[in-house]
Design an enzyme around this catalytic site. Structure first.
Site, PDB file in Angstrom:
ATOM      1  N   LYS A 123       0.485  -1.178   0.103  1.00  0.00           N
ATOM      2  CA  LYS A 123       0.068  -0.143   0.138  1.00  0.00           C
ATOM      3  C   LYS A 123       0.873   1.137   0.086  1.00  0.00           C
ATOM      4  O   LYS A 123       1.974   1.360   0.304  1.00  0.00           O
ATOM      5  CB  LYS A 123      -0.872  -0.591   0.931  1.00  0.00           C
TER       6      LYS A 123
ATOM      7  N   TYR B 231      15.684  30.436   7.453  1.00  0.00           N
ATOM      8  CA  TYR B 231      14.781  30.917   8.708  1.00  0.00           C
ATOM      9  C   TYR B 231      14.886  30.734  10.138  1.00  0.00           C
ATOM     10  O   TYR B 231      14.946  29.444  10.871  1.00  0.00           O
ATOM     11  CB  TYR B 231      13.762  29.862   7.909  1.00  0.00           C
TER      12      TYR B 231
END
Ligand SMILES: *Cc1c(COP(=O)(O)O)cnc(C)c1O
Length: 372
Positions: A35, A267
């Site tokens: 999956k 940042y």
């Protein structure tokens, strides 16, 4: 063509070796779970390699994935368990998919689909034994058993399996797995009294296979272990379990700078260099699947030296600490062969290995290494 910013190399030989390792722990039929695009590794190539190495079944959550898988891999039984009310199941029935039925509405959908498909549906009955997620609850099972017995007598459905899913198998000392096994036996009794005796009973995920042998029943459904990760590194690491990494995620140093002590990096300047430091910019970021929560921690290997992300992970890039002598063009291993493990990244990001490989963006090219 521009060079890709990163690459995931998938070692199909390691995948097949992991299947053999899991096979050595159980004598049950193996339904290999592919999956979520094969836990990010690529559903079809991974599915093919597993079938080639002897997986008896493949399993995917979503019906759409199962149909896609069937188009590429014709012969192996495929189990699928996730679809919404209103889904037309006729194509899935015609394709011979083995469809999970775990709610009253799903009995109605499958019956309607069989009328259109004019071939019996192959089904696995899902019961909830303690996950509170999918499957018939104990209260709704007796009535469902009656409807399913009738559908079986009419020849509408062929009842192949009875299954459930373990909630806490990765905690070997938790008594919950034993309680789930008892509830599973109760469900089996309810069905038997209605005249339904599914030949394939299955319950175990990788953790069940490793740590709860009494859950193996007729079939097991390994996922994470096939991809070389541990269901719970605190119990046993992948290396302890003899599992090999399958995905190796790499990129390249694109810029190098000598930063003076106290330089704010990325940042927010959440990190400042302690001394003067060689920094490298690498073009993989959270849009590619590098978790931002691993800022200032995520481990990488450059030139055989283990180092780490410095400051915040950006959308498309990260800054890392470089060993002496590193230069633009050097390879950076995020995880996999020769580098940290996906489980190391999970620890750095406060998540699980499952999330690390499944979140690697579909746009990051996968290259498959076959067994030599
Ligand atoms: C994901 C999944 C598995 C595999 O679990 P792992 O922990 O990856 O081994 C098995 N069965 C079902 C129903 C699943 O959703």
């Amino acid at each position: 063509m521009a060079e890709p910013i990163g690459a995931a190399t998938i070692d199909l030989g390691a995948l097949q070796a992991n299947l053999a390792t899991i096979r050595s722990r159980t004598s049950s039929t193996i339904a290999a779970i592919v999956k979520a695009n094969g836990y990010g590794h690529g559903m079809v190539p991974v599915g093919r390699a597993l079938v080639e190495a002897g997986a008896d079944y493949l399993g995917v959550a979503q019906l759409a994935e199962a149909l896609d898988l069937r188009r590429h891999i014709p012969d192996v039984p495929i189990l699928t368990w996730l679809y919404a009310p209103g889904t037309d199941l006729a194509d899935a029935v015609e394709a011979g998919l083995e469809i999970s039925i775990g709610a009253p509405w799903a009995i109605d959908e499958i019956t309607a689909a069989v009328t259109r498909a004019r071939t019996p549906a192959r089904i696995h009955i899902e019961v909830d034994t303690g996950m509170a997620r999918g499957g018939f609850a104990p209260e709704s099972l007796p009535e469902a058993a009656q409807s399913l017995a009738k559908a079986q007598a009419r020849g509408t459905v062929e009842i192949i399996g009875l299954w459930s899913h373990l909630a806490r198998a990765d905690e070997p000392a938790s008594g919950e797995t034993q309680r789930q096994l008892e509830r599973f036996a109760d469900a089996e009794d309810v069905l038997r009294r209605a005249g339904v005796e599914p030949p394939i009973r299955h319950l175990a995920n990788t953790a069940g296979i490793l740590w709860h042998p009494d859950t193996h029943l007729d079939m097991v459904r390994p996922g994470i272990g096939l991809y070389g990760m541990s269901p719970e590194p605190a119990v046993a690491s992948a290396a302890d379990l003899g599992l090999l990494p399958v995905m190796t995620l790499t990129s390249t140093v694109v810029a190098v700078r000598e930063a003076a002590a106290g330089t704010g990096v990325s940042y927010g300047h959440t990190e400042r260099t302690e001394g003067s430091m060689l920094l490298g910019t690498v073009p993989l970021g959270y849009a590619d699947g590098i978790p931002r929560s691993a800022s200032s921690r995520g481990p990488v290997t450059v030139g055989g030296v283990r180092t780490r992300v410095v400051g915040r992970v950006c959308m498309d890039q990260v800054v890392i600490a470089l060993p002496d002598g590193a230069k633009p063009g050097d390879e950076v291993i995020f995880f996999g062969a020769g580098g940290p493990t996906a489980d190391d990244w999970a620890a750095a990001a406060g998540t699980i290995g499952y999330e690390i490989t499944t979140r690697v963006g579909r746009h990051v090219p996968r290259t498959y290494r076959e067994v030599q």
